[in-house]
Write a protein that holds these residues in place. Structure first.
Motif, PDB file in Angstrom:
ATOM      1  N   GLY B  29       0.816  -1.207   0.000  1.00  0.00           N
ATOM      2  CA  GLY B  29       0.000   0.000   0.000  1.00  0.00           C
ATOM      3  C   GLY B  29       0.848   1.254   0.000  1.00  0.00           C
ATOM      4  O   GLY B  29       2.018   1.253  -0.367  1.00  0.00           O
ATOM      5  N   THR B  30       0.236   2.343   0.411  1.00  0.00           N
ATOM      6  CA  THR B  30       0.940   3.620   0.489  1.00  0.00           C
ATOM      7  C   THR B  30       1.983   3.556   1.597  1.00  0.00           C
ATOM      8  O   THR B  30       1.690   3.142   2.706  1.00  0.00           O
ATOM      9  N   PHE B  51       7.471  10.856   0.824  1.00  0.00           N
ATOM     10  CA  PHE B  51       6.057  10.697   1.123  1.00  0.00           C
ATOM     11  C   PHE B  51       5.240  10.522  -0.137  1.00  0.00           C
ATOM     12  O   PHE B  51       4.402   9.642  -0.236  1.00  0.00           O
ATOM     13  N   SER B  52       5.451  11.370  -1.096  1.00  0.00           N
ATOM     14  CA  SER B  52       4.706  11.297  -2.358  1.00  0.00           C
ATOM     15  C   SER B  52       5.396  12.230  -3.350  1.00  0.00           C
ATOM     16  O   SER B  52       6.324  12.947  -3.000  1.00  0.00           O
ATOM     17  N   GLY B  53       4.935  12.190  -4.598  1.00  0.00           N
ATOM     18  CA  GLY B  53       5.480  13.108  -5.586  1.00  0.00           C
ATOM     19  C   GLY B  53       6.729  12.558  -6.239  1.00  0.00           C
ATOM     20  O   GLY B  53       6.836  11.357  -6.509  1.00  0.00           O
ATOM     21  N   ASP B  54       7.693  13.426  -6.506  1.00  0.00           N
ATOM     22  CA  ASP B  54       8.920  13.051  -7.203  1.00  0.00           C
ATOM     23  C   ASP B  54       9.582  11.876  -6.491  1.00  0.00           C
ATOM     24  O   ASP B  54       9.905  11.964  -5.308  1.00  0.00           O
ATOM     25  N   PRO B  55       9.766  10.761  -7.184  1.00  0.00           N
ATOM     26  CA  PRO B  55      10.347   9.585  -6.519  1.00  0.00           C
ATOM     27  C   PRO B  55      11.808   9.754  -6.141  1.00  0.00           C
ATOM     28  O   PRO B  55      12.322   8.969  -5.349  1.00  0.00           O
ATOM     29  N   LEU B  56      12.479  10.736  -6.707  1.00  0.00           N
ATOM     30  CA  LEU B  56      13.874  10.983  -6.347  1.00  0.00           C
ATOM     31  C   LEU B  56      13.897  12.067  -5.275  1.00  0.00           C
ATOM     32  O   LEU B  56      13.487  13.205  -5.513  1.00  0.00           O
ATOM     33  N   VAL B  57      14.348  11.690  -4.106  1.00  0.00           N
ATOM     34  CA  VAL B  57      14.375  12.652  -3.007  1.00  0.00           C
ATOM     35  C   VAL B  57      15.808  12.957  -2.622  1.00  0.00           C
ATOM     36  O   VAL B  57      16.667  12.075  -2.630  1.00  0.00           O
ATOM     37  N   PHE B  63      23.188  13.303   0.068  1.00  0.00           N
ATOM     38  CA  PHE B  63      22.553  11.998  -0.067  1.00  0.00           C
ATOM     39  C   PHE B  63      21.243  12.114  -0.853  1.00  0.00           C
ATOM     40  O   PHE B  63      20.575  13.145  -0.816  1.00  0.00           O
ATOM     41  N   GLU B  64      20.884  11.063  -1.522  1.00  0.00           N
ATOM     42  CA  GLU B  64      19.623  10.995  -2.227  1.00  0.00           C
ATOM     43  C   GLU B  64      19.127   9.551  -2.222  1.00  0.00           C
ATOM     44  O   GLU B  64      19.887   8.621  -1.943  1.00  0.00           O
ATOM     45  N   ALA B  65      17.847   9.387  -2.495  1.00  0.00           N
ATOM     46  CA  ALA B  65      17.268   8.049  -2.573  1.00  0.00           C
ATOM     47  C   ALA B  65      16.129   8.096  -3.576  1.00  0.00           C
ATOM     48  O   ALA B  65      15.525   9.146  -3.811  1.00  0.00           O
ATOM     49  N   GLU B  66      15.856   6.946  -4.170  1.00  0.00           N
ATOM     50  CA  GLU B  66      14.814   6.879  -5.178  1.00  0.00           C
ATOM     51  C   GLU B  66      13.771   5.853  -4.788  1.00  0.00           C
ATOM     52  O   GLU B  66      14.106   4.691  -4.514  1.00  0.00           O
ATOM     53  N   PHE B  67      12.527   6.281  -4.764  1.00  0.00           N
ATOM     54  CA  PHE B  67      11.411   5.384  -4.497  1.00  0.00           C
ATOM     55  C   PHE B  67      11.100   4.617  -5.773  1.00  0.00           C
ATOM     56  O   PHE B  67      10.837   5.197  -6.821  1.00  0.00           O
ATOM     57  N   LYS B  68      11.160   3.283  -5.666  1.00  0.00           N
ATOM     58  CA  LYS B  68      10.866   2.450  -6.815  1.00  0.00           C
ATOM     59  C   LYS B  68       9.674   1.569  -6.505  1.00  0.00           C
ATOM     60  O   LYS B  68       9.501   1.093  -5.395  1.00  0.00           O
ATOM     61  N   SER B  69       8.870   1.328  -7.522  1.00  0.00           N
ATOM     62  CA  SER B  69       7.628   0.599  -7.310  1.00  0.00           C
ATOM     63  C   SER B  69       7.858  -0.832  -6.848  1.00  0.00           C
ATOM     64  O   SER B  69       6.987  -1.454  -6.281  1.00  0.00           O
ATOM     65  N   LYS B  70       9.063  -1.360  -7.092  1.00  0.00           N
ATOM     66  CA  LYS B  70       9.300  -2.743  -6.689  1.00  0.00           C
ATOM     67  C   LYS B  70       9.938  -2.821  -5.327  1.00  0.00           C
ATOM     68  O   LYS B  70      10.879  -3.578  -5.107  1.00  0.00           O
ATOM     69  N   GLY B  95       1.602   4.351   6.630  1.00  0.00           N
ATOM     70  CA  GLY B  95       0.827   5.524   6.292  1.00  0.00           C
ATOM     71  C   GLY B  95      -0.670   5.323   6.329  1.00  0.00           C
ATOM     72  O   GLY B  95      -1.426   6.160   5.872  1.00  0.00           O
ATOM     73  N   THR B  96      -1.100   4.213   6.909  1.00  0.00           N
ATOM     74  CA  THR B  96      -2.540   3.992   6.998  1.00  0.00           C
ATOM     75  C   THR B  96      -3.051   4.476   8.347  1.00  0.00           C
ATOM     76  O   THR B  96      -2.300   4.587   9.302  1.00  0.00           O
ATOM     77  N   SER B  97      -4.309   4.721   8.415  1.00  0.00           N
ATOM     78  CA  SER B  97      -4.900   5.233   9.642  1.00  0.00           C
ATOM     79  C   SER B  97      -4.639   4.272  10.792  1.00  0.00           C
ATOM     80  O   SER B  97      -4.841   3.071  10.673  1.00  0.00           O
ATOM     81  N   GLY B  98      -4.185   4.794  11.876  1.00  0.00           N
ATOM     82  CA  GLY B  98      -3.919   3.964  13.048  1.00  0.00           C
ATOM     83  C   GLY B  98      -2.521   3.402  13.099  1.00  0.00           C
ATOM     84  O   GLY B  98      -2.156   2.764  14.064  1.00  0.00           O
ATOM     85  N   THR B  99      -1.723   3.660  12.084  1.00  0.00           N
ATOM     86  CA  THR B  99      -0.353   3.152  12.091  1.00  0.00           C
ATOM     87  C   THR B  99       0.571   4.301  12.440  1.00  0.00           C
ATOM     88  O   THR B  99       0.799   5.183  11.632  1.00  0.00           O
ATOM     89  N   TYR B 100       1.088   4.289  13.641  1.00  0.00           N
ATOM     90  CA  TYR B 100       1.840   5.447  14.096  1.00  0.00           C
ATOM     91  C   TYR B 100       3.326   5.169  14.206  1.00  0.00           C
ATOM     92  O   TYR B 100       4.076   6.037  14.577  1.00  0.00           O
ATOM     93  N   LYS B 101       3.734   3.965  13.924  1.00  0.00           N
ATOM     94  CA  LYS B 101       5.109   3.623  14.220  1.00  0.00           C
ATOM     95  C   LYS B 101       5.819   3.135  12.972  1.00  0.00           C
ATOM     96  O   LYS B 101       5.223   2.637  12.039  1.00  0.00           O
ATOM     97  N   TYR B 102       7.116   3.323  13.007  1.00  0.00           N
ATOM     98  CA  TYR B 102       7.952   2.941  11.884  1.00  0.00           C
ATOM     99  C   TYR B 102       8.587   1.586  12.155  1.00  0.00           C
ATOM    100  O   TYR B 102       8.856   1.225  13.281  1.00  0.00           O
ATOM    101  N   ILE B 103       8.874   0.900  11.082  1.00  0.00           N
ATOM    102  CA  ILE B 103       9.649  -0.331  11.158  1.00  0.00           C
ATOM    103  C   ILE B 103      11.036  -0.003  10.631  1.00  0.00           C
ATOM    104  O   ILE B 103      11.176   0.521   9.515  1.00  0.00           O
ATOM    105  N   PHE B 104      12.052  -0.310  11.414  1.00  0.00           N
ATOM    106  CA  PHE B 104      13.419  -0.005  11.034  1.00  0.00           C
ATOM    107  C   PHE B 104      14.111  -1.247  10.485  1.00  0.00           C
ATOM    108  O   PHE B 104      13.865  -2.370  10.940  1.00  0.00           O
TER     109      PHE B 104
END
Lengths: 115, 114
Positions: B29-30, B51-57, B63-70, B95-104
């Motif tokens: 999901g998101t 978070f969203s938008g340009d996949p290259l952050v 430093f930079e990182a690229e969000f890839k669909s895979k 990023g879903t409702s009720g999910t407040y914590k990150y997985i590292f």
């Protein structure tokens, strides 16, 4: 603006002793978290809180307790210290859902050794 | 369940070498994606986020990182410096409702040789 403040920075406990790790934030963040960091294991979530009076377990809650009586403070208590609890403990806070893009603000950590 | 994998546990590079640290996550999901850096003896600091938008952050310190669909979010830097010696953690939030914590992820320890 101090951010997230943790005390103490270092502590040595004997097996069976108890202690409280203190965590305070002055950013009016609703969400607060306790993680432990072990070599090669990354960060594991112990407990978290989404607001005063509300706490919930994370991945590794056994042997720990928390309370959240105020927005600012989120202490972590070890009741009967065990060698397996030797770790570095990090407190973190965030604005919360809807502002997750800001990520976490971490405290400087508490290095705990149980002997 | 969400999971985050960092397969490179230790990386050693010479100054000016290029860097790419792998991060794979399992969630369809998101997602919100982060890289944190921990310098020796210090706490974790946010390096960059998607978070969203340009996949290259782009983050701090080149430093930079690229969000890839895979399901990958690799961290890159064209030319590392000795001061980049640190441990790097990838983190995911569904990023879903009720999910407040990150997985590292388990972290990648980078050593840059002068």
């Amino acid at each position: 603006n101090a951010g997230v403040t943790q005390t103490p920075k270092f502590r040595i406990l004997k097996i069976g002793q108890s202690m409280t790790l203190q965590c305070t934030q002055d950013m009016n963040h609703n969400y607060m978290y306790w993680y432990r960091q072990d070599p090669g294991m990354g960060l594991k979530l112990i407990y978290y809180s989404v607001g005063a009076g509300i706490t919930d377990k994370g991945e590794v809650p056994n042997g720990y307790n928390v309370s959240r009586s105020t927005t600012e403070d989120f202490p972590l208590r070890l009741e009967l210290a065990a060698p397996s609890q030797t770790s570095v403990y990090f407190c973190a806070s965030s604005l919360g859902q809807g502002a997750l893009e800001y990520g976490y603000t971490f405290g400087s950590g508490t290095r705990l050794t149980v002997v | 369940a969400q999971s985050v994998s960092q397969h490179n546990h230790h990386v050693i590079l010479s100054e000016a070498a290029s860097l790419e640290l792998g991060c794979n996550y399992s969630y369809g999901g998101t997602v919100n994606l982060f890289w944190y850096v921990q310098y020796p003896g210090q706490h974790l600091q946010l390096l960059l986020k998607y978070f969203s938008g340009d996949p290259l952050v782009k983050g701090i310190k080149g430093f930079e990182a690229e969000f890839k669909s895979k399901f990958s979010f690799n961290l890159r830097k064209p030319s590392v410096q000795w001061s980049d010696t640190a441990e790097y953690f990838c983190a995911v939030n569904a990023g879903t409702s009720g999910t407040y914590k990150y997985i590292f992820g388990t972290g990648t320890r980078l050593k840059v040789l002068a």
